[in-house]
Design a protein around this motif. Sequence first.
Motif, PDB file in Angstrom:
ATOM      1  N   ARG A   1       0.853  -1.194   0.000  1.00 55.46           N
ATOM      2  CA  ARG A   1       0.000   0.000   0.000  1.00 55.46           C
ATOM      3  C   ARG A   1       0.883   1.237   0.000  1.00 55.46           C
ATOM      4  NH1 ARG A   1      -4.312   0.740   4.355  1.00 55.46           N
ATOM      5  NH2 ARG A   1      -4.724   2.494   2.982  1.00 55.46           N
ATOM      6  N   LEU A   2       0.579   2.182  -0.876  1.00 55.88           N
ATOM      7  CA  LEU A   2       1.313   3.446  -0.911  1.00 55.88           C
ATOM      8  C   LEU A   2       0.653   4.417   0.054  1.00 55.88           C
ATOM      9  CD1 LEU A   2       2.163   4.021  -4.673  1.00 55.88           C
ATOM     10  CD2 LEU A   2       3.770   3.729  -2.790  1.00 55.88           C
ATOM     11  N   ASN A   3       0.870   4.171   1.343  1.00 53.04           N
ATOM     12  CA  ASN A   3       0.296   5.043   2.354  1.00 53.04           C
ATOM     13  C   ASN A   3       1.414   5.599   3.231  1.00 53.04           C
ATOM     14  OD1 ASN A   3      -0.922   5.501   5.265  1.00 53.04           O
ATOM     15  ND2 ASN A   3      -2.617   5.656   3.809  1.00 53.04           N
ATOM     16  N   LEU A   4       1.444   6.912   3.364  1.00 53.96           N
ATOM     17  CA  LEU A   4       2.534   7.580   4.065  1.00 53.96           C
ATOM     18  C   LEU A   4       2.649   7.121   5.512  1.00 53.96           C
ATOM     19  CD1 LEU A   4       4.719   9.822   3.845  1.00 53.96           C
ATOM     20  CD2 LEU A   4       2.973  11.423   4.653  1.00 53.96           C
ATOM     21  N   PHE A   5       1.517   6.990   6.183  1.00 54.69           N
ATOM     22  CA  PHE A   5       1.545   6.626   7.603  1.00 54.69           C
ATOM     23  C   PHE A   5       2.054   5.201   7.807  1.00 54.69           C
ATOM     24  CE2 PHE A   5      -2.320   9.593   7.582  1.00 54.69           C
ATOM     25  CZ  PHE A   5      -1.508  10.711   7.689  1.00 54.69           C
ATOM     26  N   ASP A   6       1.719   4.310   6.856  1.00 56.23           N
ATOM     27  CA  ASP A   6       2.204   2.935   6.951  1.00 56.23           C
ATOM     28  C   ASP A   6       3.702   2.837   6.647  1.00 56.23           C
ATOM     29  OD1 ASP A   6      -0.336   2.121   7.542  1.00 56.23           O
ATOM     30  OD2 ASP A   6      -0.840   1.544   5.485  1.00 56.23           O
ATOM     31  N   MET A   7       4.179   3.701   5.741  1.00 50.24           N
ATOM     32  CA  MET A   7       5.552   3.592   5.262  1.00 50.24           C
ATOM     33  C   MET A   7       6.555   4.434   6.053  1.00 50.24           C
ATOM     34  SD  MET A   7       4.775   3.699   1.158  1.00 50.24           S
ATOM     35  CE  MET A   7       6.503   3.518   0.720  1.00 50.24           C
ATOM     36  N   ALA A   8       6.066   5.359   6.892  1.00 49.66           N
ATOM     37  CA  ALA A   8       6.981   6.253   7.622  1.00 49.66           C
ATOM     38  C   ALA A   8       7.883   5.457   8.562  1.00 49.66           C
ATOM     39  CB  ALA A   8       6.183   7.288   8.399  1.00 49.66           C
ATOM     40  N   ARG A   9       9.165   5.812   8.588  1.00 50.68           N
ATOM     41  CA  ARG A   9      10.111   5.138   9.482  1.00 50.68           C
ATOM     42  C   ARG A   9       9.896   5.578  10.922  1.00 50.68           C
ATOM     43  NH1 ARG A   9      14.390   2.381   7.142  1.00 50.68           N
ATOM     44  NH2 ARG A   9      14.674   2.664   4.886  1.00 50.68           N
ATOM     45  N   GLU A  10      10.505   4.814  11.830  1.00 51.96           N
ATOM     46  CA  GLU A  10      10.359   5.068  13.267  1.00 51.96           C
ATOM     47  C   GLU A  10      10.849   6.485  13.604  1.00 51.96           C
ATOM     48  OE1 GLU A  10      12.148   3.318  17.451  1.00 51.96           O
ATOM     49  OE2 GLU A  10      12.033   1.989  15.699  1.00 51.96           O
ATOM     50  N   GLY A  11       9.987   7.224  14.315  1.00 55.27           N
ATOM     51  CA  GLY A  11      10.331   8.588  14.692  1.00 55.27           C
ATOM     52  C   GLY A  11       9.599   9.637  13.876  1.00 55.27           C
ATOM     53  N   LEU A  12       8.926   9.208  12.798  1.00 60.91           N
ATOM     54  CA  LEU A  12       8.244  10.169  11.924  1.00 60.91           C
ATOM     55  C   LEU A  12       6.722  10.056  11.953  1.00 60.91           C
ATOM     56  CD1 LEU A  12      10.317  10.293   8.602  1.00 60.91           C
ATOM     57  CD2 LEU A  12       9.896  12.169  10.188  1.00 60.91           C
ATOM     58  N   ARG A  13       6.207   8.857  12.260  1.00 60.56           N
ATOM     59  CA  ARG A  13       4.785   8.586  12.040  1.00 60.56           C
ATOM     60  C   ARG A  13       3.869   9.530  12.821  1.00 60.56           C
ATOM     61  NH1 ARG A  13       4.451   2.920  12.785  1.00 60.56           N
ATOM     62  NH2 ARG A  13       5.376   2.870  10.714  1.00 60.56           N
ATOM     63  N   ILE A  14       4.119   9.692  14.124  1.00 59.08           N
ATOM     64  CA  ILE A  14       3.237  10.519  14.955  1.00 59.08           C
ATOM     65  C   ILE A  14       3.274  11.970  14.491  1.00 59.08           C
ATOM     66  CG2 ILE A  14       2.852  11.391  17.284  1.00 59.08           C
ATOM     67  CD1 ILE A  14       3.915   8.712  18.334  1.00 59.08           C
ATOM     68  N   GLN A  15       4.494  12.480  14.224  1.00 61.67           N
ATOM     69  CA  GLN A  15       4.617  13.871  13.796  1.00 61.67           C
ATOM     70  C   GLN A  15       3.959  14.091  12.430  1.00 61.67           C
ATOM     71  OE1 GLN A  15       6.938  12.074  15.165  1.00 61.67           O
ATOM     72  NE2 GLN A  15       7.898  13.220  16.842  1.00 61.67           N
ATOM     73  N   LEU A  16       4.063  13.090  11.547  1.00 60.78           N
ATOM     74  CA  LEU A  16       3.443  13.220  10.227  1.00 60.78           C
ATOM     75  C   LEU A  16       1.921  13.346  10.334  1.00 60.78           C
ATOM     76  CD1 LEU A  16       5.450  10.730   7.986  1.00 60.78           C
ATOM     77  CD2 LEU A  16       5.092  13.161   7.556  1.00 60.78           C
ATOM     78  N   GLN A  17       1.328  12.495  11.160  1.00 59.09           N
ATOM     79  CA  GLN A  17      -0.130  12.542  11.307  1.00 59.09           C
ATOM     80  C   GLN A  17      -0.586  13.889  11.853  1.00 59.09           C
ATOM     81  OE1 GLN A  17      -0.721   9.093  13.788  1.00 59.09           O
ATOM     82  NE2 GLN A  17      -1.112   7.743  12.050  1.00 59.09           N
TER      83      GLN A  17
END
Length: 732
Positions: free
Chosen positions: A557-573
């Motif tokens: 799946r080309l989903n940013l939240f699924d693909m974000a590396r550790e340390g980025l996911r929460i800030q991205l959302q």
Amino acid sequence: MENRENRFHIIALGASAGGLEAFEKFFGNLSSEPGMAFVLVPHLDPDHTSMMPELIQKITSLPVHQIKDSMIVRPDNIYIVPPGNELGILNGELQLMPKISTAGPRMPIDYFFRALANDAGEYSAGIVLSGMGMDGSLGLRAIKGELGLTMAQDPKTAKYDSMPKNAIDTAQVDYVLTPEQMPAQLENYLKHLNKKNRAQKTSIDEKPPEDIQKIFFLLRQQTGHDFSAYKKNTIIRRIERRMNVHQIEALPDYVHHLQIDSQEVHELFRELLIGVTNFFRDPEAYESLKKHLSEVLREKSAGDAIRVWVPACSSGEEAYSIAMIIRECMEDMENHFNIQIFATDIDERAIEKAREGGYPPSIEADVGAERIKKFFISEESLFRIRPDIREMLVFAKQDLIKDPPFTKLDLISCRNLLIYMETPLQKKLVPLFNYSLKPGGILFLGGSESIGEFSDLMEPLDRKWKIFKQKKGSSAAHHNLEFPLTPRASWGVREEPEPRTEGEAAEPAAAGVTRMAEKALMANWIPPSVIVNDRGDILYIHGRTGKYLEPSPGQARLNLFDMAREGLRIQLQAAIRKAANQNQPVYYRSLRVKVNGDMEYVNLTVRPLDSKRLPHNLVMVSFEEAKPLQAEKQETQQSLETDQTYEQRVRELEQELEQTKESLQSTIEELETSNEELKSTNEEFQSTNEELHSTNEELETAREEQQSLNEELTTVNAELQEKIDELTRANS
């Protein structure tokens, strides 16, 4: 009535108390050869023989018949329903149906009006005369929906004005007249129809007359709504009907009439809405929907939000039907969900009626006695939706074409709306619905509708009743989704392309996202970036983003939240949500990201994108490598400051935590005590309320029976009084 040239109008007249007097005035002013058939549906006492046929015969030269089963309707005849029967019609034959006892008052007028609308279509007419209650109101809507004619007695001249008033309140009545004026208006209406060559009138050219465009312009100017993308045949027939009502022959004359009469513009607007609906339309379709909806609900946890959208809800019957089957699903599963049903329409009058949630007793034929008892409260002359069902729904005015849609939906029920729209608009609505649904959400269409070429977005659950489920991964496929839809129909209007610079080639619409991305990248000199929607679905990738994004395990799946590396996911959302809501860039500096076992630093920038040709809530996420020394210095400084106050801060926090625990424990105990007292009081109130409700239902039933009996006795009394007057004259 099979031959179109030989067809004639069937006029149904409904009345209750005071109806005999209105019938006599009507037929006393009717010509000897009107060219129409008349069917009288009064409220009669089933235990008394009616003298109405012989009383009506004394004032008219037309033959008067008390209806017998399977009697064929013929023009220039009058037919009167016998006591103790409901009346139907099939292929021009009158069908006597035995009276069935119901929870509420009988609605024989509604019953026949709806049957007549189905059988005679545009050759039907319904007239509501004096009487108490709401009988006839629902039937008039059905006749109007089939392009038939509707009339109501002027309440000022009615002996009992409840029925005419309720009919007029539906906004479905073409003429409000006295019984004496009605025959002349009917005959003028038919003469006007006969003057026109119907075959020529319904043949529509590829390019409609300019006057149609003027009508669309006047509608948009005064109502704010654009009907140019609706089907040509439907629009023309509705405009012709309004012209017939006003006996206007030429289209330019009608345009002039609209210019000088703003009220007629609003009447035409309501005519074009075609607000014909009823509870559980196509019961088998709702049973199928209930089965598939249950499967969706089984995947939910207790307390989850279930979001439903019912566009073009009209007066609310469809939306309430959905609410009832969801409640039944929850009861079957013994589970509870937080239900939110958004029901929308462009007609404010319809929305107001839907909010009230009150419907005539004749809805029992559609809803069924069991659901009436379970989901409705019996009030004076109507059934009202119970508060626990009403609280599930939010009604709002919304134009599906230009207003933003609801999103993250489990179900969209849009039945019998697409059939009135041209193909280009249909092709924009289906992707819109797909965008609004959650993965695996359900789309419920009308029996004559389909998703067309968008089989890549939806898979059928029930082909017969047009129930579809969103395919996995199709939520990112927008098919050139536009907000607003801004349709252009095939009315001879040429769609102008967007201006472009000299030498620039025209590009396909599918390249919109790519072109927008390239322009933004060149304008801002942006490092590795991705363009995503508000769900995190990646629509475009620029540069090497491997340091910050990696494929997630499982289905691709080309989903940013699924693909974000550790340390980025929460800030991205958080950043995407904030950028979309505030419509301004959001920056994060020196975020620590785990890359191949090591920690690296990155500056994160989220910018909202604004373009009329792209969906709302698109954002561009940019990743820029931060300077390690600067990041380490910042981290070291923060660490030293933390060490100096660490011990003191720990002691303060421990003290504060202890005090909070004690306070919380005390509050919990007080709340438990209060809750027990409230629970006990609530049980007492509930018991009292159930007793009062039971008593109220008994009294309401008795009152309705008394009112029905009173109306029937009033009719019998009028007949007897007429007979006494005849005997008095004979004795004299």
